[in-house]
Design an enzyme around this catalytic site. Structure first.
Site: not given
Ligand code: GLA
Length: 474
Positions: A249, A309
């Site tokens: 990520d 998200d």
């Molecule tokens: C980002 C990702 C999420 C999750 C969070 C964790 O927002 O897009 O899917 O993994 O980080 O902190």
């Protein structure tokens, strides 16, 4: 002329409910009544501007950091003998709280020096994900609260609920498992995950696979330790633990790298995973920046996030799902490499069963990874019936690996179509409106209704509000 001088590097420490301390640095410089500087967190460095008056009251405005549609954040503080008393907002939508920032050494909190990313090349294929990955992930339901016990319980429930039999194999730990590093710089798991190797062994003993999460930056989205500068070492640790899947990520990497560095930065971990010799599925998470679908496969990615998200609500889900025709990304999905519109929210309570059926239908047409995001231990029969519908899942897992595209859109009605390996096609008749709608199947043939699990003879369907008729036509 202001009486006080706020020049200096101020550290505000705020403990999250889970005990993780988030550090925010206010690196400030005062010139008369004018204050300039930077706000630094583990996730970003942003310019600040402000003023100070002769009572020592400082007003700081943070440049809009989250896009033009978000308001700039304003922080008000007072300089006192024991520090800079700040009324901080962790997020614009959260109530303010008072924190006393302490003066620390200049330079503390700066991002580490940039490590030049490697020259581009094609990462060797790991041969995984011939069909979209299926499993479970901790984030949507548990966020920062997930523990090893939850993961174990989820592995048990995956078996007993029929999820495993339906094809959900990966049990993935998302962010917040990380501690710091040991004397040799090996990544450590925190107290919520006391024995990662044992947990992996346990998950494997159930015939399941286990996934983990990291970031190419010094820290993750939730502010935990990332893999920056330790990519090979972390990949080796994952392999030694028995990890089968990595979600990687971007987040903290933005402090060091530009978007144009992304491909090379993701390639670095792609190479590191392949070099371990262990098959580790590689899932990119950088919210579709830089047209990731065009290079995700080159860096060894088996899946790449194509959106921000998801949240457990109709608006979020439908906005993500039905926008998957806006670019040319569908043509890049293929066996081994998938567009990822984010994880499932089915069973988390924010949508109706009808809407959750739309969610799974659309994700299956899109050949999306199917990662359940609910608590499988307490899932209702209705939720499990949706998640484990074999005929819907078969649409997702079809070996041809073609992603659906939108065939038509008339008002609130959309028809999506996906070619299948046996020469038939799957059609989703979606009704995004709030009234039931009569929708016509645009072709003739032998029709099977995948939710009713039976052959049907009509060509017109009554589709409930926010609902779907998912049909396979030979
Ligand atoms: C980002 C990702 C999420 C999750 C969070 C964790 O927002 O897009 O899917 O993994 O980080 O902190």
């Amino acid at each position: 002329m202001a009486a006080a001088d706020v020049t200096g590097n101020w550290l505000a420490e705020v403990a999250a409910p889970n005990g993780n301390v988030r550090k925010t640095y206010y690196d400030l410089k005062q010139d008369g009544a004018k204050v300039t500087g930077f706000l630094r967190t583990s996730g970003f460095d942003r310019p600040l501007e402000g003023t100070i008056d002769d009572t020592g009251t400082v007003t700081l405005t943070l440049e809009t950091m989250l896009g033009a549609n978000r308001p700039s954040m304003k922080t008000v503080g007072t300089l006192k003998a024991d520090g800079l008393h700040l009324t901080m907002r962790m997020r614009p939508d959260m109530p303010p709280r008072e924190v006393v920032a302490k003066k620390v050494a200049d330079g503390e909190g700066l991002p580490p020096a940039r490590i030049e990313p490697p020259a581009l090349h094609k990462v060797r294929s790991n041969g995984l994900a011939k069909t979209p990955p299926m499993g479970w992930n901790s984030w949507n339901k548990f966020a920062g609260r997930v523990t090893a016990e939850d993961v174990k319980g989820m592995a048990d429930a995956m078996v007993s609920s029929g999820m495993k039999a339906a094809g959900y194999i990966y049990v993935n730990i998302d962010d917040t498992w990380e501690a710091g590093r040991d004397g040799q710089d090996n990544i450590l798991a925190n107290s919520k995950f006391p024995y990662m190797k044992g947990l992996a062994d346990y998950v494997h003993s159930k015939g399941l696979k286990i996934g983990i999460y990291s970031s190419p930056g010094p820290s993750t989205c939730a502010g935990y330790e990332g893999s920056y500068g330790r990519e090979e070492q972390d990949a080796n640790t994952y392999a030694a633990w028995g990890i089968d899947y990595l979600k990687y990520d971007w987040c903290g990497a933005a402090r060091i790298y530009k978007d144009t560095d992304m491909q090379a930065v993701y390639q670095k971990m792609g190479d590191a995973l392949v070099a371990t010799g262990r098959p580790i599925l590689y899932s990119l998470c950088q919210y579709s920046r830089q047209d990731v679908w065009k290079w995700g496969a080159d860096v060894g990615g088996n899946a790449w996030r194509i959106t921000g998200d998801i949240r457990d609500g109709w608006n979020s889900m439908q906005k993500i799902g039905f926008s998957q025709n806006d670019h040319d990304q569908a043509s890049f999905a293929r066996p081994g490499h998938w567009n990822d519109p984010d994880m499932l929210e089915i069973g988390n309570g924010g949508m109706s069963a009808e809407e959750y059926r739309t969610h799974l239908s659309l994700w299956s047409l899109l050949s999306a990874p199917l990662l359940a995001g609910n608590d499988i231990r307490t899932a209702t029969p209705e939720t499990l019936a949706i998640l484990t519908n074999a005929e819907v899942i078969a649409t997702d897992q079809d070996v041809l690996g073609k992603q659906a595209t939108r065939m038509s859109r008339t008002g609130d009605q959309e028809v999506w179509v996906k070619a299948l390996a046996d020469g038939s096609k799957a059609y989703g008749l979606f009704n995004l409106g709030t009234e039931a709608a009569q929708m016509k199947l645009p072709v003739r043939g032998k029709v099977r209704d995948l939710w009713l699990k039976k052959d049907v003879s009509q060509s017109e369907f009554t589709v409930p509000p926010h609902g779907v008729a998912l049909l396979k036509v030979k």
